[in-house]
Motif scaffolding. Structure first.
Motif, PDB file in Angstrom:
ATOM      1  N   LEU A 165       0.741  -1.094   0.139  1.00  0.00           N
ATOM      2  CA  LEU A 165      -0.155   0.041  -0.107  1.00  0.00           C
ATOM      3  C   LEU A 165       0.785   1.306   0.149  1.00  0.00           C
ATOM      4  CD1 LEU A 165      -3.200   0.683   2.243  1.00  0.00           C
ATOM      5  CD2 LEU A 165      -1.624   2.620   1.797  1.00  0.00           C
ATOM      6  N   VAL A 166       0.544   2.198  -0.923  1.00  0.00           N
ATOM      7  CA  VAL A 166       1.572   3.315  -1.055  1.00  0.00           C
ATOM      8  C   VAL A 166       0.591   4.712  -0.877  1.00  0.00           C
ATOM      9  CG1 VAL A 166       2.770   4.678  -2.459  1.00  0.00           C
ATOM     10  CG2 VAL A 166       2.905   2.269  -2.695  1.00  0.00           C
ATOM     11  N   ILE A 167       0.983   5.424   0.263  1.00  0.00           N
ATOM     12  CA  ILE A 167       0.263   6.757   0.384  1.00  0.00           C
ATOM     13  C   ILE A 167       0.818   7.794  -0.154  1.00  0.00           C
ATOM     14  CG2 ILE A 167      -0.579   8.309   2.144  1.00  0.00           C
ATOM     15  CD1 ILE A 167      -0.263   6.023   4.352  1.00  0.00           C
ATOM     16  N   MET A 168       0.200   8.416  -1.447  1.00  0.00           N
ATOM     17  CA  MET A 168       0.680   9.538  -2.195  1.00  0.00           C
ATOM     18  C   MET A 168      -0.133  10.665  -1.575  1.00  0.00           C
ATOM     19  SD  MET A 168       1.150   7.668  -5.893  1.00  0.00           S
ATOM     20  CE  MET A 168       2.577   8.858  -6.325  1.00  0.00           C
ATOM     21  N   ASP A 169       1.064  11.801  -1.122  1.00  0.00           N
ATOM     22  CA  ASP A 169       0.403  12.958  -0.312  1.00  0.00           C
ATOM     23  C   ASP A 169       0.827  14.040  -1.403  1.00  0.00           C
ATOM     24  OD1 ASP A 169      -0.286  15.049   1.078  1.00  0.00           O
ATOM     25  OD2 ASP A 169       1.224  14.957   2.585  1.00  0.00           O
ATOM     26  N   GLU A 170      -0.504  14.674  -2.184  1.00  0.00           N
ATOM     27  CA  GLU A 170      -0.085  15.459  -2.976  1.00  0.00           C
ATOM     28  C   GLU A 170       0.833  15.253  -4.070  1.00  0.00           C
ATOM     29  OE1 GLU A 170      -2.362  17.825  -3.330  1.00  0.00           O
ATOM     30  OE2 GLU A 170      -3.290  17.826  -1.435  1.00  0.00           O
ATOM     31  N   PRO A 171       0.711  14.224  -4.810  1.00  0.00           N
ATOM     32  CA  PRO A 171       2.152  13.886  -5.581  1.00  0.00           C
ATOM     33  C   PRO A 171       2.148  14.778  -6.927  1.00  0.00           C
ATOM     34  CG  PRO A 171       0.271  12.251  -5.977  1.00  0.00           C
ATOM     35  CD  PRO A 171      -0.137  13.122  -4.708  1.00  0.00           C
ATOM     36  N   THR A 172       1.043  15.305  -7.270  1.00  0.00           N
ATOM     37  CA  THR A 172       1.029  16.227  -8.516  1.00  0.00           C
ATOM     38  C   THR A 172       0.867  17.793  -8.416  1.00  0.00           C
ATOM     39  OG1 THR A 172      -1.576  15.945  -8.521  1.00  0.00           O
ATOM     40  CG2 THR A 172      -0.033  14.342  -9.801  1.00  0.00           C
ATOM     41  N   ALA A 173       1.050  18.069  -7.098  1.00  0.00           N
ATOM     42  CA  ALA A 173       0.816  19.519  -6.760  1.00  0.00           C
ATOM     43  C   ALA A 173       1.913  20.526  -7.471  1.00  0.00           C
ATOM     44  CB  ALA A 173       0.780  19.664  -5.129  1.00  0.00           C
ATOM     45  N   SER A 174       3.037  20.092  -7.469  1.00  0.00           N
ATOM     46  CA  SER A 174       3.886  20.816  -8.056  1.00  0.00           C
ATOM     47  C   SER A 174       4.403  20.275  -9.537  1.00  0.00           C
ATOM     48  CB  SER A 174       5.228  20.777  -7.428  1.00  0.00           C
ATOM     49  OG  SER A 174       5.009  21.121  -6.116  1.00  0.00           O
ATOM     50  N   LEU A 175       3.494  19.729 -10.166  1.00  0.00           N
ATOM     51  CA  LEU A 175       3.757  19.007 -11.640  1.00  0.00           C
ATOM     52  C   LEU A 175       2.984  19.974 -12.681  1.00  0.00           C
ATOM     53  CD1 LEU A 175       3.682  15.221 -11.030  1.00  0.00           C
ATOM     54  CD2 LEU A 175       5.585  16.860 -10.568  1.00  0.00           C
ATOM     55  N   SER A 176       3.735  19.744 -13.831  1.00  0.00           N
ATOM     56  CA  SER A 176       2.983  20.259 -15.267  1.00  0.00           C
ATOM     57  C   SER A 176       2.000  19.279 -15.362  1.00  0.00           C
ATOM     58  CB  SER A 176       4.174  20.437 -16.146  1.00  0.00           C
ATOM     59  OG  SER A 176       4.637  19.215 -16.481  1.00  0.00           O
ATOM     60  N   ALA A 177       1.159  19.734 -16.349  1.00  0.00           N
ATOM     61  CA  ALA A 177       0.118  18.694 -16.787  1.00  0.00           C
ATOM     62  C   ALA A 177       0.469  17.565 -17.462  1.00  0.00           C
ATOM     63  CB  ALA A 177      -0.704  19.609 -18.011  1.00  0.00           C
ATOM     64  N   SER A 178       1.561  17.770 -18.181  1.00  0.00           N
ATOM     65  CA  SER A 178       2.054  16.437 -18.898  1.00  0.00           C
ATOM     66  C   SER A 178       2.706  15.496 -17.929  1.00  0.00           C
ATOM     67  CB  SER A 178       3.193  16.656 -19.820  1.00  0.00           C
ATOM     68  OG  SER A 178       4.196  17.563 -19.118  1.00  0.00           O
ATOM     69  N   GLU A 179       3.309  16.069 -16.722  1.00  0.00           N
ATOM     70  CA  GLU A 179       3.904  15.069 -15.747  1.00  0.00           C
ATOM     71  C   GLU A 179       2.940  14.689 -14.703  1.00  0.00           C
ATOM     72  OE1 GLU A 179       8.219  17.080 -14.341  1.00  0.00           O
ATOM     73  OE2 GLU A 179       6.510  18.159 -13.956  1.00  0.00           O
ATOM     74  N   ARG A 180       1.783  15.496 -14.650  1.00  0.00           N
ATOM     75  CA  ARG A 180       0.738  14.909 -14.064  1.00  0.00           C
ATOM     76  C   ARG A 180       0.086  13.496 -14.469  1.00  0.00           C
ATOM     77  NH1 ARG A 180      -3.690  19.612 -13.054  1.00  0.00           N
ATOM     78  NH2 ARG A 180      -4.957  17.837 -12.297  1.00  0.00           N
ATOM     79  N   LEU A 181      -0.061  13.580 -15.581  1.00  0.00           N
ATOM     80  CA  LEU A 181      -0.706  12.403 -16.484  1.00  0.00           C
ATOM     81  C   LEU A 181       0.484  11.112 -16.488  1.00  0.00           C
ATOM     82  CD1 LEU A 181      -1.565  14.157 -19.858  1.00  0.00           C
ATOM     83  CD2 LEU A 181      -3.001  13.282 -18.134  1.00  0.00           C
ATOM     84  N   ILE A 182       1.735  11.477 -16.446  1.00  0.00           N
ATOM     85  CA  ILE A 182       2.557  10.452 -16.185  1.00  0.00           C
ATOM     86  C   ILE A 182       2.422   9.671 -14.787  1.00  0.00           C
ATOM     87  CG2 ILE A 182       5.105   9.795 -15.913  1.00  0.00           C
ATOM     88  CD1 ILE A 182       5.650  11.917 -17.911  1.00  0.00           C
ATOM     89  N   VAL A 183       2.293  10.643 -13.803  1.00  0.00           N
ATOM     90  CA  VAL A 183       1.792  10.006 -12.438  1.00  0.00           C
ATOM     91  C   VAL A 183       0.696   9.273 -12.252  1.00  0.00           C
ATOM     92  CG1 VAL A 183       1.602  10.722  -9.916  1.00  0.00           C
ATOM     93  CG2 VAL A 183       3.442  11.861 -11.373  1.00  0.00           C
ATOM     94  N   LEU A 184      -0.311   9.854 -12.907  1.00  0.00           N
ATOM     95  CA  LEU A 184      -1.794   9.198 -12.633  1.00  0.00           C
ATOM     96  C   LEU A 184      -1.597   7.793 -13.554  1.00  0.00           C
ATOM     97  CD1 LEU A 184      -3.952  12.227 -13.353  1.00  0.00           C
ATOM     98  CD2 LEU A 184      -3.453  11.113 -11.157  1.00  0.00           C
ATOM     99  N   ASP A 185      -1.011   7.849 -14.786  1.00  0.00           N
ATOM    100  CA  ASP A 185      -1.020   6.554 -15.478  1.00  0.00           C
ATOM    101  C   ASP A 185      -0.159   5.493 -14.628  1.00  0.00           C
ATOM    102  OD1 ASP A 185      -2.282   7.502 -17.695  1.00  0.00           O
ATOM    103  OD2 ASP A 185      -0.554   8.157 -18.856  1.00  0.00           O
ATOM    104  N   ALA A 186       0.912   5.938 -14.150  1.00  0.00           N
ATOM    105  CA  ALA A 186       1.737   5.176 -13.247  1.00  0.00           C
ATOM    106  C   ALA A 186       0.830   4.331 -12.148  1.00  0.00           C
ATOM    107  CB  ALA A 186       2.971   5.736 -12.705  1.00  0.00           C
ATOM    108  N   VAL A 187       0.104   5.271 -11.659  1.00  0.00           N
ATOM    109  CA  VAL A 187      -1.030   4.632 -10.364  1.00  0.00           C
ATOM    110  C   VAL A 187      -1.951   3.769 -11.098  1.00  0.00           C
ATOM    111  CG1 VAL A 187      -2.706   5.529  -8.874  1.00  0.00           C
ATOM    112  CG2 VAL A 187      -0.484   6.887  -9.097  1.00  0.00           C
ATOM    113  N   ARG A 188      -2.423   4.020 -12.074  1.00  0.00           N
ATOM    114  CA  ARG A 188      -3.528   3.011 -12.641  1.00  0.00           C
ATOM    115  C   ARG A 188      -2.731   1.972 -13.077  1.00  0.00           C
ATOM    116  NH1 ARG A 188      -4.512   7.650 -16.021  1.00  0.00           N
ATOM    117  NH2 ARG A 188      -6.217   8.795 -15.794  1.00  0.00           N
ATOM    118  N   ARG A 189      -1.604   1.981 -13.544  1.00  0.00           N
ATOM    119  CA  ARG A 189      -0.886   0.678 -13.990  1.00  0.00           C
ATOM    120  C   ARG A 189      -0.506  -0.343 -12.930  1.00  0.00           C
ATOM    121  NH1 ARG A 189       2.322  -0.399 -18.725  1.00  0.00           N
ATOM    122  NH2 ARG A 189       4.279  -2.216 -18.020  1.00  0.00           N
TER     123      ARG A 189
END
Length: 509
Positions: A165-189
């Motif tokens: 189990l991984v707790i991700m605390d505001e993982p995208t707060a400082s990211l660009s739109a493209s970087e946000r997509l990368i993080v969200l895709d990784a979580v989905r995968r």
């Protein structure tokens, strides 16, 4: 994502309560169940109890009452090491990696340090990268990576430790739109592969897009706990705020033609990010700078404030030229609220009363030489009351405050000063919807008082809710100048990407 709420919880909180020695009750009987293999959203305003809950679950602080169950069994973790060894990892917003070490060394840092990397570790690294679905050079120094890639290294580190189990605390707060997509895709995968996530974010669109289940905290209580498929954004906003927040109404300013010009910028340039920028701001105007990450919007504000020593061109306030340095800018009445409030806007180890008086300390000093603490404290207390800063008092440290309250302190530094121009760089980044509404209200108030405001913001919808005019920035230049009530978010996005043009596009930029 498909919900798996009927399965056995991998983590369960039962009547979790946390009361601090000073009597503050941060958690008030929270019940929460996280299903194995799901992405569980956790949202709430700053101060709602999210941080305390994370600290209790991750072993940083013990709960006062209630029970934590891990895989169906009650646990009483004594320290964070026990939690990690049990299979639960936490990735914080400010990723605690070692910048001088490589990605490989950071991922396996707990297994012997940077000088004990083995061939098997490289093989395991490759396997983890394949599982993550994002290519990372194992030998690249983490300090040279963009923040999105550093988030990926932190996820790899958690997986290497065997996190279930991984707790991700505001993982995208400082990211660009493209970087946000990368993080969200990784979580989905990874979720599809069986890893469980608790996902904390102020971006409600992310919560609705990526989670299976959502828990909303308010005042230390779980006041909403439902499958994501049964929710919409308006319900989440109402649950978070405790009141119905209507969509922000566009602020249409009175005609400004008859008002005096406060800020004039002519042929502004800098070695990096700014080229031939010219614009004016009249009294009572809120001018937005809309641009993508790297467009130059932040660099423009930095140059206007004189923080970039390579600045060329002319900046005038009320008709008077301002030299290219921050001291001259402050003297001319220019206030600057930077994007990074922690490292640029606050002295986190100094009390609020010192932070708030710093820009104009000489005005609170006897003969401009000897500081008068009583006057500084009085001003800080007044700012706390006027801006609704939730703090124990003027002696509180910025590091003790929530993100929204810390940002209000940055505003407070300039509120009772002869400010004529406000330069705001992402003023609502990383704060909750309630604090955003408060700060956008402050911006409207400043304009109503006749001050000139320039706001750089990557959220175009938010920008349109407060701006009277929008300058679109691309490649360090202003490429369009449009009235806020005559444009749309879609048009701004098109212009910012350089995908089209409009009759209002700036021809000389």
């Amino acid at each position: 994502m498909s919900s798996t709420d009927s399965a056995t919880p991998v983590l369960e909180l039962v009547d979790l309560t946390k009361t601090f020695p000073n009597g503050t009750r941060a958690l008030r009987g929270v019940d929460l169940a996280v299903t194995a293999g799901s992405v569980h959203g956790l949202v709430g305003a700053n101060g709602a109890g999210k941080s305390t809950l994370i600290k209790c679950v991750s072993g940083v602080q013990p709960p006062s009452e209630g029970e934590i169950r891990w895989k169906g069994r009650p646990v009483q973790w004594r320290n964070p090491g026990e939690v990690v060894a049990s299979g639960l990892a936490t990735i914080h917003q400010h990723v605690p990696l070692v910048p001088t070490l490589s990605a490989l060394e950071n991922v396996f840092l707990s297994e012997g340090g940077p000088h004990r990397m083995t061939l098997s570790m490289r093989e395991r690294f490759s396997a983890l990268v394949e599982r993550l679905g994002y290519e990372i050079d194992p030998d690249q120094q983490v300090g040279t990576m963009p923040i999105g890639s550093r988030q990926m290294v932190a996820i790899l580190q958690a997986l290497a430790l065997g996190a279930e189990l991984v707790i991700m605390d505001e993982p995208t707060a400082s990211l660009s739109a493209s970087e946000r997509l990368i993080v969200l895709d990784a979580v989905r995968r990874l979720a599809a592969d069986g890893t469980t996530f608790i996902f904390i974010s102020h971006f409600l669109d992310e919560i609705l897009e990526i989670t299976d289940h959502v828990t909303v905290l308010r005042d230390g209580r779980a006041i909403l706990d439902r499958p994501t498929a049964d929710l919409d954004e308006s319900e989440l906003v109402q649950a978070i705020a405790g009141r119905e927040l209507l969509a922000a109404q566009r602020h249409v300013a009175e005609a400004s033609e008859g008002r005096e010009t406060v800020l004039e910028v002519e042929q502004l340039g800098a070695e990096v990010g700014v080229s031939e920028v010219s614009f004016t701001v009249r009294a009572g105007e809120v001018v937005g700078l809309a641009g993508l990450l790297g467009s130059g919007r932040s660099e423009i504000l930095n140059a206007v404030f004189g923080a970039d020593s390579t600045r060329t061109g002319t900046v005038r306030v009320d008709g008077h030229a301002v030299a290219a340095n921050p001291r001259a800018a402050v003297h001319a009445g220019i206030a600057y609220v930077p994007e990074d409030r922690v490292s640029q806007g606050l002295f986190v180890d100094q009390p609020l009363w010192k932070n708030i008086s710093i820009p104009y300390l000489d005005r609170f000093s006897l003969r401009r030489l000897l500081p008068r603490e009583r006057h500084e404290r009085e001003r800080a207390q007044r700012a706390i009351e006027e801006l609704g800063i939730v703090a124990s008092g003027p002696d509180a440290l910025p590091s003790e405050l929530s993100g929204g309250n810390a940002q209000k302190v940055v505003f407070a530094k300039w509120m009772h000063a002869p400010t004529r121009v406000w330069l705001l760089d992402e003023p609502t980044a990383g704060i909750d919807v309630g604090a955003k509404a408060d700060l956008l209200g402050v911006v409207a108030q400043l304009a109503a008082q006749g001050q000139a405001v320039v706001v750089a913001c990557s959220d175009f919808e938010e920008l349109l809710s407060v701006a009277t005019r929008v300058l679109v920035v691309r490649g360090g230049r202003i490429v369009a100048d449009v009235e806020a009530h005559r444009t749309t978010e879609e048009e701004l996005i098109t212009l910012a990407h350089g995908l089209g043009s409009t009759p209002r596009e700036v021809t000389h930029a």
